[in-house]
Design a protein around this motif. Structure first.
Motif, PDB file in Angstrom:
ATOM      1  N   HIS A 168       0.699  -1.376   0.108  1.00  0.00           N
ATOM      2  CA  HIS A 168      -0.028  -0.133  -0.064  1.00  0.00           C
ATOM      3  C   HIS A 168       0.850   1.345  -0.031  1.00  0.00           C
ATOM      4  O   HIS A 168       0.465   2.463  -0.554  1.00  0.00           O
ATOM      5  CB  HIS A 168      -0.993   0.169   0.933  1.00  0.00           C
ATOM      6  N   VAL A 169       1.890   1.320   0.689  1.00  0.00           N
ATOM      7  CA  VAL A 169       2.770   2.567   0.784  1.00  0.00           C
ATOM      8  C   VAL A 169       3.373   2.824  -0.526  1.00  0.00           C
ATOM      9  O   VAL A 169       3.567   2.211  -1.616  1.00  0.00           O
ATOM     10  CB  VAL A 169       4.007   2.513   1.693  1.00  0.00           C
ATOM     11  N   VAL A 170       3.702   4.039  -0.873  1.00  0.00           N
ATOM     12  CA  VAL A 170       4.084   4.714  -1.928  1.00  0.00           C
ATOM     13  C   VAL A 170       5.402   4.794  -2.251  1.00  0.00           C
ATOM     14  O   VAL A 170       6.143   4.284  -3.033  1.00  0.00           O
ATOM     15  CB  VAL A 170       3.388   6.225  -2.124  1.00  0.00           C
ATOM     16  N   ALA A 171       6.200   5.216  -1.015  1.00  0.00           N
ATOM     17  CA  ALA A 171       7.251   5.197  -0.892  1.00  0.00           C
ATOM     18  C   ALA A 171       8.021   3.981  -0.471  1.00  0.00           C
ATOM     19  O   ALA A 171       8.545   3.953   0.753  1.00  0.00           O
ATOM     20  CB  ALA A 171       8.139   6.369  -0.157  1.00  0.00           C
ATOM     21  N   PHE A 172       8.155   2.990  -1.191  1.00  0.00           N
ATOM     22  CA  PHE A 172       8.545   1.538  -0.966  1.00  0.00           C
ATOM     23  C   PHE A 172       9.799   1.528  -0.292  1.00  0.00           C
ATOM     24  O   PHE A 172      10.085   1.007   0.865  1.00  0.00           O
ATOM     25  CB  PHE A 172       8.556   0.647  -2.052  1.00  0.00           C
TER      26      PHE A 172
ATOM     27  N   LEU B 228       6.960  13.427  -7.400  1.00  0.00           N
ATOM     28  CA  LEU B 228       6.286  13.108  -8.273  1.00  0.00           C
ATOM     29  C   LEU B 228       4.971  12.535  -8.093  1.00  0.00           C
ATOM     30  O   LEU B 228       4.551  12.092  -7.146  1.00  0.00           O
ATOM     31  CB  LEU B 228       6.778  12.172  -9.585  1.00  0.00           C
ATOM     32  N   PRO B 229       3.891  12.801  -8.840  1.00  0.00           N
ATOM     33  CA  PRO B 229       2.492  12.125  -8.518  1.00  0.00           C
ATOM     34  C   PRO B 229       2.185  10.833  -8.766  1.00  0.00           C
ATOM     35  O   PRO B 229       1.523  10.327  -9.188  1.00  0.00           O
ATOM     36  CB  PRO B 229       1.501  13.109  -9.320  1.00  0.00           C
ATOM     37  N   TRP B 230       3.024   9.984  -7.670  1.00  0.00           N
ATOM     38  CA  TRP B 230       2.877   8.627  -7.652  1.00  0.00           C
ATOM     39  C   TRP B 230       1.622   7.946  -7.178  1.00  0.00           C
ATOM     40  O   TRP B 230       0.880   6.961  -7.821  1.00  0.00           O
ATOM     41  CB  TRP B 230       3.939   8.056  -6.878  1.00  0.00           C
TER      42      TRP B 230
ATOM     43  N   LEU C  86     -10.783   7.315 -16.380  1.00  0.00           N
ATOM     44  CA  LEU C  86      -9.331   7.293 -15.837  1.00  0.00           C
ATOM     45  C   LEU C  86      -8.991   8.522 -15.207  1.00  0.00           C
ATOM     46  O   LEU C  86      -8.233   8.530 -14.407  1.00  0.00           O
ATOM     47  CB  LEU C  86      -8.453   6.947 -16.773  1.00  0.00           C
ATOM     48  N   GLN C  87      -9.029   9.621 -15.866  1.00  0.00           N
ATOM     49  CA  GLN C  87      -8.653  10.911 -15.415  1.00  0.00           C
ATOM     50  C   GLN C  87      -9.310  11.375 -14.035  1.00  0.00           C
ATOM     51  O   GLN C  87      -8.617  11.819 -12.988  1.00  0.00           O
ATOM     52  CB  GLN C  87      -9.038  12.061 -16.321  1.00  0.00           C
ATOM     53  N   LYS C  88     -10.672  10.856 -13.884  1.00  0.00           N
ATOM     54  CA  LYS C  88     -11.099  11.213 -12.446  1.00  0.00           C
ATOM     55  C   LYS C  88     -10.738  10.149 -11.411  1.00  0.00           C
ATOM     56  O   LYS C  88     -10.347  10.460 -10.440  1.00  0.00           O
ATOM     57  CB  LYS C  88     -12.661  10.788 -12.459  1.00  0.00           C
ATOM     58  N   ALA C  89     -10.212   8.862 -11.935  1.00  0.00           N
ATOM     59  CA  ALA C  89      -9.851   7.772 -10.963  1.00  0.00           C
ATOM     60  C   ALA C  89      -8.396   8.400 -10.397  1.00  0.00           C
ATOM     61  O   ALA C  89      -7.968   7.786  -9.293  1.00  0.00           O
ATOM     62  CB  ALA C  89      -9.659   6.590 -11.502  1.00  0.00           C
ATOM     63  N   ALA C  90      -7.601   9.142 -11.297  1.00  0.00           N
ATOM     64  CA  ALA C  90      -6.354   9.536 -10.893  1.00  0.00           C
ATOM     65  C   ALA C  90      -6.422  10.676  -9.789  1.00  0.00           C
ATOM     66  O   ALA C  90      -5.163  10.729  -9.182  1.00  0.00           O
ATOM     67  CB  ALA C  90      -5.498  10.008 -12.014  1.00  0.00           C
ATOM     68  N   THR C  91      -7.508  11.072  -9.443  1.00  0.00           N
ATOM     69  CA  THR C  91      -7.492  12.172  -8.624  1.00  0.00           C
ATOM     70  C   THR C  91      -8.257  11.616  -7.195  1.00  0.00           C
ATOM     71  O   THR C  91      -8.437  12.158  -6.328  1.00  0.00           O
ATOM     72  CB  THR C  91      -8.158  13.264  -8.855  1.00  0.00           C
ATOM     73  N   GLU C  92      -8.424  10.130  -7.138  1.00  0.00           N
ATOM     74  CA  GLU C  92      -9.305   9.599  -6.278  1.00  0.00           C
ATOM     75  C   GLU C  92      -8.168   8.624  -5.410  1.00  0.00           C
ATOM     76  O   GLU C  92      -8.862   7.468  -5.178  1.00  0.00           O
ATOM     77  CB  GLU C  92     -10.437   8.791  -6.550  1.00  0.00           C
ATOM     78  N   TRP C  93      -7.128   9.048  -4.764  1.00  0.00           N
ATOM     79  CA  TRP C  93      -6.368   7.957  -4.040  1.00  0.00           C
ATOM     80  C   TRP C  93      -7.115   7.635  -2.649  1.00  0.00           C
ATOM     81  O   TRP C  93      -7.605   8.665  -1.996  1.00  0.00           O
ATOM     82  CB  TRP C  93      -5.048   8.760  -3.637  1.00  0.00           C
ATOM     83  N   HIS C  94      -6.906   6.755  -2.218  1.00  0.00           N
ATOM     84  CA  HIS C  94      -7.347   6.113  -1.105  1.00  0.00           C
ATOM     85  C   HIS C  94      -6.401   5.405  -0.431  1.00  0.00           C
ATOM     86  O   HIS C  94      -5.829   4.464  -1.119  1.00  0.00           O
ATOM     87  CB  HIS C  94      -8.793   5.688  -1.008  1.00  0.00           C
ATOM     88  N   PRO C  95      -6.289   4.856   0.786  1.00  0.00           N
ATOM     89  CA  PRO C  95      -5.340   4.136   1.512  1.00  0.00           C
ATOM     90  C   PRO C  95      -5.584   2.512   1.287  1.00  0.00           C
ATOM     91  O   PRO C  95      -4.490   1.816   1.013  1.00  0.00           O
ATOM     92  CB  PRO C  95      -5.583   4.089   3.008  1.00  0.00           C
ATOM     93  N   GLY C  96      -6.430   2.134   0.461  1.00  0.00           N
ATOM     94  CA  GLY C  96      -6.781   0.788   0.123  1.00  0.00           C
ATOM     95  C   GLY C  96      -6.080   0.525  -1.282  1.00  0.00           C
ATOM     96  O   GLY C  96      -5.859  -0.741  -1.808  1.00  0.00           O
TER      97      GLY C  96
END
Length: 277
Positions: free
Chosen positions: A108-112, A161-163, A195-205
């Motif tokens: 789940h973490v971005v900065a592995f 960067l917007p990971w 897909l553009q909308k999905a790219a703005t909808e980050w969640h911890p899952g």
């Protein structure tokens, strides 16, 4: 390179906890300190088996309230010792442990890489980190490309960067809807507006990183150790098809993994078209 094993009694474990603690039980006595990240109701070890402390994004009462909403007995929720709202655990935890366990967290973490560097700081020298990861072939990630080493290194070098947007978009594009008993509607899933909308909808899952058991050690963990980006040696790695997950056991400090020991890196990755079954 260590041997990679399937669960020795795959299909006959009484619980996923039994599988997870198997490799550690071969190394530890009964008197060790352990920090487990996010065990919720199912810690790998009980408090009677070790000196156990837990860490979570939520405090105990928040977790028990959530448990009540989803029909889980709130009293089954393990008391939380440390609450941390990000992956910088060292800002909250000021002690070191013999064992740290992170089950279904690292994907789940971005900065592995930075995450593993942070976990290292929580361990005594020669302490053990047990990482539990889902194998993509047994999950909703089976259509997603595997995370490769170059992505992890680039992410480490250019963390700003917007990971999160990338991982959210990948999830929307590749998530296996049949996993939740829905149809994989290609027309809808590949709609650029969606897909553009999905790219703005980050969640911890969201799963930021995707792995398969056979490639995780030779193509990810061993190179990272050899490069000196994470201060660990690889002790053991096991797959359990029964639960669709695998473990990687790492030992902290005095890293002996070098480039000569990184076997299998320059070999083709597994055929990602082959799924569980």
């Amino acid at each position: 390179m260590l041997s990679q094993r399937n669960g020795e009694r795959d299909g006959r474990y009484s619980s996923l906890e039994e599988f997870r603690r198997e490799s550690l039980l071969e190394l530890m006595n009964s008197d060790f300190s352990c920090l487990e990240v996010g065990p919720y109701t199912r810690p790998t070890f009980s408090a009677s088996q070790c000196h156990l402390k837990t860490l979570d994004f939520y405090d105990t009462q928040e977790l028990r309230s959530h448990a009540l909403k989803i029909g889980v007995n709130p009293q089954d929720v393990i008391s939380v010792d440390f609450v941390c709202k990000d992956e910088n655990y060292c800002e909250v935890v000021k002690e070191k442990f013999d064992v740290v366990i992170a089950a279904h967290v690292a994907e789940h973490v971005v900065a592995f890489i930075k995450y593993f560097q942070s976990l290292r700081q929580l361990l005594k020298n020669e302490g053990y980190l047990l990482v539990v990861l889902p194998d993509k072939r047994y999950s909703f990630d089976k259509f997603r490309p595997d995370t490769d080493l170059s992505q992890l290194v680039f992410e480490y070098l250019y963390l700003d960067l917007p990971w999160q947007s990338l991982h959210s978009l990948e999830t929307s594009m590749y998530y296996d809807m049949e996993y939740i008993h829905k149809k994989n509607d290609v027309t809808n899933r590949l709609n650029i507006s969606n897909l553009q909308k999905a790219a703005t909808e980050w969640h911890p899952g969201v799963h930021s990183h995707i792995f398969q058991f056979e490639d995780a050690v030779p193509r990810i963990f061993a190179p990272l150790c050899a490069m000196g980006l994470i201060d660990f040696d690889i002790v053991d790695s096991r797959m359990c098809k029964q639960f669709g997950e695998f473990t990687v056991l790492l030992k902290a400090g005095n890293c002996k993994t070098n480039y000569e020991s990184v076997e299998g890196f320059y070999t083709p990755s597994r055929d990602t078209i082959i799924h569980a079954g």
